[in-house]
Design a protein around this motif. Sequence first.
Motif: not given
Length: 131
Positions: A5, A8, A42, A45-46, A48, A50, A53, A55, A77, A82, A84
């Motif tokens: 977490s 990046s 997916i 997106a990861l 960046t 985040p 997330l 979905m 994830l 993370l 979500m």
Amino acid sequence: MPISSAASALPADIYELFPILKERENNKGTQLSGGQQQMLAIGRALLTNPQFLLMDEPSEGLAPVIIEQVGEIIGTLKGTGLSMLLVEQNFYLACAVADIVLVMNKGQIVWQGRPDELLANEEIQHKYLGV
């Protein structure tokens, strides 16, 4: 998976999560299967990094074996911490990865609770989920 977490994601991390994308790295997105396109979305997106997330229907149109793989990735994830929000009509996938489930009908929340509570609630399953 090395993604945490606090860090990046790097392309190598994405390839570790989705090895099939490494095999297809020279293909265009339109040359990928539906499941591979979902994995690519997916993964992108990861990249960046985040904090959250969202979905929307990650299992839509996918073969059962690919749904299982995507579910495992979502679980991985989740394990990284993370946050979500998963909008998903696949009842079993949603219950497998969610901490809290909200059931909506015609834009209104008609039930909320833990996945185990929903799995035990046959009335809600039959009335709203067609299970």
